[in-house]
Design a protein around this motif. Structure first.
Motif, PDB file in Angstrom:
ATOM      1  N   THR A  15     -10.847  39.754  61.392  1.00  0.00           N
ATOM      2  CA  THR A  15      -9.727  39.498  60.481  1.00  0.00           C
ATOM      3  C   THR A  15      -9.696  38.031  60.061  1.00  0.00           C
ATOM      4  O   THR A  15      -9.506  37.724  58.876  1.00  0.00           O
ATOM      5  CB  THR A  15      -8.387  39.898  61.139  1.00  0.00           C
ATOM      6  N   LEU A  16      -9.886  37.112  61.010  1.00  0.00           N
ATOM      7  CA  LEU A  16      -9.910  35.691  60.660  1.00  0.00           C
ATOM      8  C   LEU A  16     -11.039  35.391  59.683  1.00  0.00           C
ATOM      9  O   LEU A  16     -10.841  34.661  58.703  1.00  0.00           O
ATOM     10  CB  LEU A  16     -10.085  34.825  61.912  1.00  0.00           C
ATOM     11  N   ALA A  17     -12.217  35.954  59.929  1.00  0.00           N
ATOM     12  CA  ALA A  17     -13.356  35.724  59.033  1.00  0.00           C
ATOM     13  C   ALA A  17     -13.039  36.230  57.631  1.00  0.00           C
ATOM     14  O   ALA A  17     -13.318  35.545  56.634  1.00  0.00           O
ATOM     15  CB  ALA A  17     -14.608  36.390  59.587  1.00  0.00           C
ATOM     16  N   GLU A  18     -12.451  37.402  57.548  1.00  0.00           N
ATOM     17  CA  GLU A  18     -12.093  37.979  56.247  1.00  0.00           C
ATOM     18  C   GLU A  18     -11.079  37.097  55.522  1.00  0.00           C
ATOM     19  O   GLU A  18     -11.209  36.831  54.320  1.00  0.00           O
ATOM     20  CB  GLU A  18     -11.526  39.380  56.460  1.00  0.00           C
ATOM     21  N   ARG A  19     -10.087  36.627  56.242  1.00  0.00           N
ATOM     22  CA  ARG A  19      -9.058  35.783  55.618  1.00  0.00           C
ATOM     23  C   ARG A  19      -9.619  34.433  55.185  1.00  0.00           C
ATOM     24  O   ARG A  19      -9.210  33.891  54.159  1.00  0.00           O
ATOM     25  CB  ARG A  19      -7.871  35.608  56.566  1.00  0.00           C
ATOM     26  N   LEU A  20     -10.548  33.884  55.960  1.00  0.00           N
ATOM     27  CA  LEU A  20     -11.198  32.634  55.550  1.00  0.00           C
ATOM     28  C   LEU A  20     -12.047  32.862  54.306  1.00  0.00           C
ATOM     29  O   LEU A  20     -12.030  32.049  53.381  1.00  0.00           O
ATOM     30  CB  LEU A  20     -12.039  32.070  56.692  1.00  0.00           C
ATOM     31  N   ASP A  21     -12.802  33.953  54.288  1.00  0.00           N
ATOM     32  CA  ASP A  21     -13.615  34.283  53.110  1.00  0.00           C
ATOM     33  C   ASP A  21     -12.750  34.376  51.859  1.00  0.00           C
ATOM     34  O   ASP A  21     -13.139  33.908  50.785  1.00  0.00           O
ATOM     35  CB  ASP A  21     -14.366  35.604  53.316  1.00  0.00           C
ATOM     36  N   MET A  22     -11.556  34.978  51.995  1.00  0.00           N
ATOM     37  CA  MET A  22     -10.642  35.108  50.860  1.00  0.00           C
ATOM     38  C   MET A  22     -10.174  33.746  50.347  1.00  0.00           C
ATOM     39  O   MET A  22      -9.765  33.619  49.197  1.00  0.00           O
ATOM     40  CB  MET A  22      -9.424  35.957  51.245  1.00  0.00           C
ATOM     41  N   ARG A  23     -10.258  32.732  51.185  1.00  0.00           N
ATOM     42  CA  ARG A  23      -9.843  31.376  50.807  1.00  0.00           C
ATOM     43  C   ARG A  23     -11.039  30.496  50.454  1.00  0.00           C
ATOM     44  O   ARG A  23     -10.931  29.282  50.397  1.00  0.00           O
ATOM     45  CB  ARG A  23      -9.021  30.760  51.932  1.00  0.00           C
ATOM     46  N   GLY A  24     -12.196  31.119  50.244  1.00  0.00           N
ATOM     47  CA  GLY A  24     -13.370  30.371  49.809  1.00  0.00           C
ATOM     48  C   GLY A  24     -14.145  29.686  50.923  1.00  0.00           C
ATOM     49  O   GLY A  24     -14.992  28.838  50.645  1.00  0.00           O
ATOM     50  N   ILE A  25     -13.861  30.042  52.162  1.00  0.00           N
ATOM     51  CA  ILE A  25     -14.583  29.471  53.299  1.00  0.00           C
ATOM     52  C   ILE A  25     -15.565  30.524  53.798  1.00  0.00           C
ATOM     53  O   ILE A  25     -15.179  31.632  54.140  1.00  0.00           O
ATOM     54  CB  ILE A  25     -13.612  29.048  54.421  1.00  0.00           C
ATOM     55  N   ASP A  26     -16.849  30.168  53.827  1.00  0.00           N
ATOM     56  CA  ASP A  26     -17.904  31.088  54.235  1.00  0.00           C
ATOM     57  C   ASP A  26     -17.847  31.248  55.757  1.00  0.00           C
ATOM     58  O   ASP A  26     -18.201  30.327  56.489  1.00  0.00           O
ATOM     59  CB  ASP A  26     -19.252  30.531  53.790  1.00  0.00           C
ATOM     60  N   ALA A  27     -17.375  32.405  56.219  1.00  0.00           N
ATOM     61  CA  ALA A  27     -17.167  32.629  57.649  1.00  0.00           C
ATOM     62  C   ALA A  27     -18.060  33.756  58.162  1.00  0.00           C
ATOM     63  O   ALA A  27     -18.137  34.826  57.565  1.00  0.00           O
ATOM     64  CB  ALA A  27     -15.704  32.962  57.924  1.00  0.00           C
ATOM     65  N   THR A  28     -18.729  33.489  59.266  1.00  0.00           N
ATOM     66  CA  THR A  28     -19.542  34.469  59.981  1.00  0.00           C
ATOM     67  C   THR A  28     -18.960  34.574  61.375  1.00  0.00           C
ATOM     68  O   THR A  28     -18.496  33.579  61.930  1.00  0.00           O
ATOM     69  CB  THR A  28     -21.010  33.999  60.053  1.00  0.00           C
ATOM     70  N   TRP A  29     -18.992  35.772  61.960  1.00  0.00           N
ATOM     71  CA  TRP A  29     -18.382  35.913  63.281  1.00  0.00           C
ATOM     72  C   TRP A  29     -19.300  36.645  64.254  1.00  0.00           C
ATOM     73  O   TRP A  29     -20.200  37.374  63.856  1.00  0.00           O
ATOM     74  CB  TRP A  29     -17.030  36.595  63.207  1.00  0.00           C
ATOM     75  N   ALA A  30     -19.031  36.399  65.533  1.00  0.00           N
ATOM     76  CA  ALA A  30     -19.704  37.091  66.629  1.00  0.00           C
ATOM     77  C   ALA A  30     -18.680  37.329  67.721  1.00  0.00           C
ATOM     78  O   ALA A  30     -17.777  36.518  67.928  1.00  0.00           O
ATOM     79  CB  ALA A  30     -20.862  36.255  67.174  1.00  0.00           C
ATOM     80  N   VAL A 104      -3.165  32.203  65.880  1.00  0.00           N
ATOM     81  CA  VAL A 104      -3.162  31.075  64.959  1.00  0.00           C
ATOM     82  C   VAL A 104      -2.831  31.566  63.552  1.00  0.00           C
ATOM     83  O   VAL A 104      -3.308  32.616  63.125  1.00  0.00           O
ATOM     84  CB  VAL A 104      -4.527  30.335  64.992  1.00  0.00           C
ATOM     85  N   GLN A 105      -1.990  30.821  62.866  1.00  0.00           N
ATOM     86  CA  GLN A 105      -1.667  31.152  61.478  1.00  0.00           C
ATOM     87  C   GLN A 105      -2.820  30.689  60.598  1.00  0.00           C
ATOM     88  O   GLN A 105      -3.380  29.603  60.807  1.00  0.00           O
ATOM     89  CB  GLN A 105      -0.374  30.470  61.048  1.00  0.00           C
ATOM     90  N   ILE A 106      -3.175  31.486  59.619  1.00  0.00           N
ATOM     91  CA  ILE A 106      -4.337  31.195  58.786  1.00  0.00           C
ATOM     92  C   ILE A 106      -4.212  29.856  58.064  1.00  0.00           C
ATOM     93  O   ILE A 106      -5.177  29.111  57.951  1.00  0.00           O
ATOM     94  CB  ILE A 106      -4.647  32.364  57.810  1.00  0.00           C
ATOM     95  N   GLU A 107      -2.996  29.504  57.622  1.00  0.00           N
ATOM     96  CA  GLU A 107      -2.813  28.232  56.931  1.00  0.00           C
ATOM     97  C   GLU A 107      -3.064  27.054  57.876  1.00  0.00           C
ATOM     98  O   GLU A 107      -3.625  26.041  57.479  1.00  0.00           O
ATOM     99  CB  GLU A 107      -1.403  28.128  56.331  1.00  0.00           C
ATOM    100  N   VAL A 108      -2.640  27.192  59.117  1.00  0.00           N
ATOM    101  CA  VAL A 108      -2.870  26.156  60.127  1.00  0.00           C
ATOM    102  C   VAL A 108      -4.370  26.034  60.405  1.00  0.00           C
ATOM    103  O   VAL A 108      -4.917  24.928  60.494  1.00  0.00           O
ATOM    104  CB  VAL A 108      -2.086  26.476  61.422  1.00  0.00           C
ATOM    105  N   LEU A 109      -5.043  27.169  60.519  1.00  0.00           N
ATOM    106  CA  LEU A 109      -6.484  27.165  60.767  1.00  0.00           C
ATOM    107  C   LEU A 109      -7.234  26.507  59.612  1.00  0.00           C
ATOM    108  O   LEU A 109      -8.097  25.651  59.838  1.00  0.00           O
ATOM    109  CB  LEU A 109      -6.992  28.589  60.991  1.00  0.00           C
ATOM    110  N   VAL A 110      -6.915  26.873  58.390  1.00  0.00           N
ATOM    111  CA  VAL A 110      -7.590  26.285  57.228  1.00  0.00           C
ATOM    112  C   VAL A 110      -7.371  24.775  57.183  1.00  0.00           C
ATOM    113  O   VAL A 110      -8.304  24.002  56.945  1.00  0.00           O
ATOM    114  CB  VAL A 110      -7.122  26.962  55.916  1.00  0.00           C
ATOM    115  N   ALA A 111      -6.155  24.342  57.443  1.00  0.00           N
ATOM    116  CA  ALA A 111      -5.856  22.901  57.451  1.00  0.00           C
ATOM    117  C   ALA A 111      -6.666  22.188  58.525  1.00  0.00           C
ATOM    118  O   ALA A 111      -7.220  21.107  58.288  1.00  0.00           O
ATOM    119  CB  ALA A 111      -4.360  22.672  57.662  1.00  0.00           C
ATOM    120  N   LYS A 112      -6.765  22.780  59.718  1.00  0.00           N
ATOM    121  CA  LYS A 112      -7.517  22.158  60.807  1.00  0.00           C
ATOM    122  C   LYS A 112      -9.014  22.140  60.489  1.00  0.00           C
ATOM    123  O   LYS A 112      -9.700  21.146  60.753  1.00  0.00           O
ATOM    124  CB  LYS A 112      -7.257  22.887  62.126  1.00  0.00           C
ATOM    125  N   LEU A 113      -9.534  23.214  59.911  1.00  0.00           N
ATOM    126  CA  LEU A 113     -10.950  23.240  59.511  1.00  0.00           C
ATOM    127  C   LEU A 113     -11.245  22.122  58.515  1.00  0.00           C
ATOM    128  O   LEU A 113     -12.233  21.400  58.651  1.00  0.00           O
ATOM    129  CB  LEU A 113     -11.315  24.593  58.909  1.00  0.00           C
TER     130      LEU A 113
END
Length: 124
Positions: A15-30, A104-113
């Motif tokens: 879910t986090l990877a999908e939400r990051l992808d939706m915000r233009g961040i290339d996310a891969t998960w394991a 973690v809230q997605i907006e907080v994660l994006v800001a920290k990234l």
């Protein structure tokens, strides 16, 4: 920005990877550390988001294994257990790493990234 997410909670990490992808961040998960290491061997990432507690290995150990392969990568740790003091005590040797508490809230994660990838004093 390319991000590797590693957490044994598959639904969370997918879910986090999908939400990051939706915000233009290339996310891969394991969902386990061996898969994460295999991915790191094949692809380059700017940053890894690692769960502190993984089966068989902890996030700090995984960080060291990834750094041996990709020394320029940056790291953020996710923890669902303990406090900032607990995390700081176990990661005192790990340098300038960051942590976020789950969930973690997605907006907080994006800001920290963005903050971690830009580094201190850099403007993006």
């Amino acid at each position: 920005m390319r991000v590797l997410l590693v957490d044994d909670e598959e639904e969370l990490v997918a879910t986090l990877a999908e939400r990051l992808d939706m915000r233009g961040i290339d996310a891969t998960w394991a969902s386990e550390y061996r898969k994460a290491l295999a991915i790191v061997e094949e692809q380059e990432f700017d940053i890894a988001l690692l769960d502190v507690r993984l089966p068989e290995i902890n996030g700090l150990e995984l960080k060291r294994l990834i750094e041996a392969r990709r020394p320029a990568m940056k790291f953020i740790f996710l923890t669902g257990h303990g406090s900032e003091e607990d995390f700081n005590a176990c990661s005192a040797e790990s340098g300038k790493d960051y942590y976020l508490i789950k969930p973690v809230q997605i907006e907080v994660l994006v800001a920290k990234l963005n903050e971690v990838c830009q580094g201190p004093g850099e403007q993006g």
